[in-house]
Design an enzyme around this catalytic site. Structure first.
Site, mmCIF file in Angstrom:
data_model
loop_
_atom_site.group_PDB
_atom_site.id
_atom_site.type_symbol
_atom_site.label_atom_id
_atom_site.label_comp_id
_atom_site.label_asym_id
_atom_site.label_seq_id
_atom_site.Cartn_x
_atom_site.Cartn_y
_atom_site.Cartn_z
ATOM 1 N N GLU A 45 45.144 -95.410 -25.961
ATOM 2 C CA GLU A 45 44.171 -94.797 -24.828
ATOM 3 C C GLU A 45 42.921 -94.496 -25.042
ATOM 4 O OE1 GLU A 45 44.174 -91.172 -21.619
ATOM 5 O OE2 GLU A 45 45.153 -91.048 -23.549
ATOM 6 N N LYS A 113 44.416 -94.567 -14.848
ATOM 7 C CA LYS A 113 44.958 -93.426 -15.117
ATOM 8 C C LYS A 113 45.275 -92.859 -13.893
ATOM 9 C CE LYS A 113 45.679 -89.779 -18.617
ATOM 10 N NZ LYS A 113 45.190 -89.285 -19.836
ATOM 11 N N TYR A 119 44.049 -79.376 -18.932
ATOM 12 C CA TYR A 119 44.877 -78.120 -19.648
ATOM 13 C C TYR A 119 44.299 -78.213 -21.058
ATOM 14 C CZ TYR A 119 48.690 -81.158 -20.456
ATOM 15 O OH TYR A 119 49.258 -82.393 -20.739
ATOM 16 N N CYS A 149 49.271 -92.386 -21.206
ATOM 17 C CA CYS A 149 49.494 -91.191 -21.634
ATOM 18 C C CYS A 149 50.239 -89.894 -20.696
ATOM 19 C CB CYS A 149 48.069 -90.623 -22.280
ATOM 20 S SG CYS A 149 48.165 -89.303 -23.506
ATOM 21 N N LYS A 181 54.752 -80.616 -31.332
ATOM 22 C CA LYS A 181 54.568 -81.207 -30.214
ATOM 23 C C LYS A 181 55.416 -82.770 -30.174
ATOM 24 C CE LYS A 181 50.509 -83.247 -27.279
ATOM 25 N NZ LYS A 181 49.285 -83.370 -27.391
ATOM 26 N N LYS A 521 30.811 -64.028 -31.973
ATOM 27 C CA LYS A 521 31.018 -64.674 -33.058
ATOM 28 C C LYS A 521 31.698 -66.043 -33.221
ATOM 29 C CE LYS A 521 30.965 -60.482 -35.953
ATOM 30 N NZ LYS A 521 31.545 -59.737 -37.079
#
Length: 552
Positions: A45, A113, A119, A149, A181, A521
């Site tokens: 992709e 796509k 997310y 994907c 994953k 920070k």
């Protein structure tokens, strides 16, 4: 009607924005595919631009240049296998994430796509327009469908392709790593194969891009969900796979099936590959870091040597009067074990000069955190001076536990261009250090054996900014802190959930407070390798100004 179909899978590593360099990789693999007699060569992709391009993809100049490169590739690769490659496509003032099919000198098909992820690190709804449900394309008499994907994580796009005549599914991916994953990908792809009855090629890119690492692990599934072949994770690879038409439809011949390493090895490999590609793709060759004699800097030094080689790593000990002899000995020990350059730069004289300069303004006040942080900031100044002088990128060494609660000095030990362990909790730093002492792989440029001295792993963590200081003077024990942070940060649990799990409410509330007040920070911190679905930056975007506290 063809009875065989040969596909070349290019599990390749693009460089963001290097259109010509990425196109050169396409041509090189296309030549291999042509020599192998392939019908088609497929790339991941958005390969022409690189993934995840974020707002860079919105630049019209980039869009036009990418399209020009793709059209030239079509002409240059006209007399051989069909090329399938990802890139941006603009049509009617809309921008699409597209997969281009190049055949006989032309772009003959564009798959757009449909499902746009929005997310964690993905922001495609804001960047791209949604494409329609598309059908298959023809390659030498075989109908190929290419859900892009995310399109393969839902049933509608693959089913539409099957219903409109697709015989094989080739799924291009830009799927970045987080631990475990791969199992999620496999489960989704098996579901698509069972639903459609079609073989499926899952093709993922490899390589680092800022904080993300694309881990490859491409594979082919036959109808029924049987694994036909499996490429290794993290390595660039070219594989030629052969499909045969049978009375039960197309099936892929059995190929090699790489064994995937365990989670702790994959995490460490991500840290190494992320740094290696961040350096290589930005043009840096050498790094330096402050070597304190503690476990965090010891692990970062080891990662740096494994990524770049000892000749490209400089370690600097910057002791103060509070630095223990044990830390001095441990820092020199690991530098010798790793074979890196080791410089010794005491900060006592510089610190005294700063103290004298500030004395008139600080008169009448008690020494405390400010004076401690001067040491850290002086070290940052000296390390940045070395970085500027010698062109070596400074690595910072704060683990996720410290980054989460702000147990780090901004413009001090947080100074640096990259942090390999930014998403690694302190307890995992210990685990990873022990693992690295026991394991050596051929992708590690550093030496094997016990590279991190056991004394560094076993001693109580300390910033050594005051006499007899220990981290647990300021923080809960790391086993407790990390367990609370895992719930509050990674799992978005409530204070009540943490208390129900057995943690002291006052401790949980204190940790929650530290997480919130440290946002400023993190906003200014160096990027670092993403290991989880809740890494600080794109995965977790909180406001800096925020008065909310969990009332539970």
């Amino acid at each position: 009607m063809a009875d065989t179909f040969r596909l070349t899978m290019a599990q390749a590593n693009p460089t963001m924005g290097d259109l010509e360099g990425n196109a050169a990789k396409v041509r090189a693999v296309w030549e291999e595919a042509k020599a192998a007699g392939s019908d088609m060569v497929a790339f991941p992709e958005m390969f022409i631009v690189g993934y995840n391009a974020q707002d860079l993809i919105l630049k019209p100049a980039l869009q036009a240049a990418a399209m020009d490169v793709i059209e030239r590739l079509a002409v240059e690769c006209a007399d051989g296998p069909v090329v399938a490659v990802g890139g941006p496509y603009v049509h009617d003032d809309k921008l699409y994430n597209a997969y281009f099919i190049l055949k006989a000198g032309k772009v003959v098909h564009r798959q757009l796509k449909h499902h746009l992820p929005n997310y964690t690190v993905f922001d495609e709804v804001r960047l791209f327009d949604q494409g329609p449900l598309g059908g298959p394309y023809d390659v030498n008499g075989v109908r190929i469908g290419s859900p892009i994907c995310e399109d393969a994580w839902f049933e509608d796009v693959p089913e539409t392709m099957e219903e409109t005549g697709a015989e094989i599914l080739v799924v291009p991916n830009g799927s970045p790593y987080y631990r475990d994953k791969f199992d999620r990908r496999m489960n989704h792809m098996v579901a698509r194969v069972v639903e459609t009855g079609l073989p499926l090629v899952y093709l993922n890119m490899v390589g680092g891009q800022d904080d993300q690492v694309f881990d490859g692990g491409s594979f082919v599934l036959n109808p029924g969900g049987e694994l036909a072949m499996q490429l290794p994770v993290f390595d660039e690879a070219v594989a030629h796979v052969e499909f045969t038409r049978t009375d039960r439809g197309w099936r892929c011949g059995e190929g090699e099936k790489a064994v995937l390493p365990a989670g702790e090895e994959q995490d460490y490999r991500v840290c190494v590959e992320a740094l290696r590609d961040y350096m290589g793709k930005t043009g840096f060759r050498k790094v330096l870091l402050g070597l304190s004699g503690g476990i965090d800097s010891a692990l970062v030094a080891t990662i740096a040597v494994d990524a770049l080689g000892a000749e490209n790593v400089r370690c600097v000990m910057l002791p103060s009067e509070y630095t223990s002899q044990g830390s001095l000995d441990d820092a020199e020990d690991i530098a010798n074990r790793l074979g890196v350059r080791y410089d010794y730069v005491p900060i006592k004289e510089g610190r005294q000069a700063i103290t004298n300069t500030l004395a008139p303004l600080f008169e009448g006040t008690e020494p405390g955190l400010t004076e401690e942080n001067i040491q850290s900031r002086l070290r940052g100044l000296l390390l940045m001076a070395l970085s500027n002088k010698f062109g070596e990128m400074l690595l910072t060494t704060g683990n996720k536990s410290e980054v989460a609660v702000g147990y780090a000095t901004i413009y001090g030990d947080m100074a640096g261009g990259y942090n390999p362990i930014k998403d690694m909790y302190k307890t995992r730093v210990f685990e990873t250090s022990r693992w690295r002492n026991q394991v050596h792989r051929d992708w590690m440029y550093g030496p094997g054996g016990e590279v991190i001295p056991p004394a560094i792993i076993d001693k109580p963590p300390s910033a050594e900014l005051r006499p007899d200081q220990k981290d647990e003077d300021s923080l809960p024990p790391y086993e407790v802190l990390d367990a609370i942070l895992l719930m509050l940060v990674d799992q978005e649990k409530s204070v009540a959930d943490c208390v129900a799990a057995g943690f002291d409410r006052e401790t949980v509330k204190r940790v929650e407070h530290l997480v919130y007040i440290s946002e400023y920070k993190r906003f200014q911190s160096a990027p670092g390798a993403r290991l989880s679905k809740k890494a600080f930056w794109l995965d977790r975007r909180y406001p800096i100004v925020n008065r909310f506290r969990d009332p539970s």
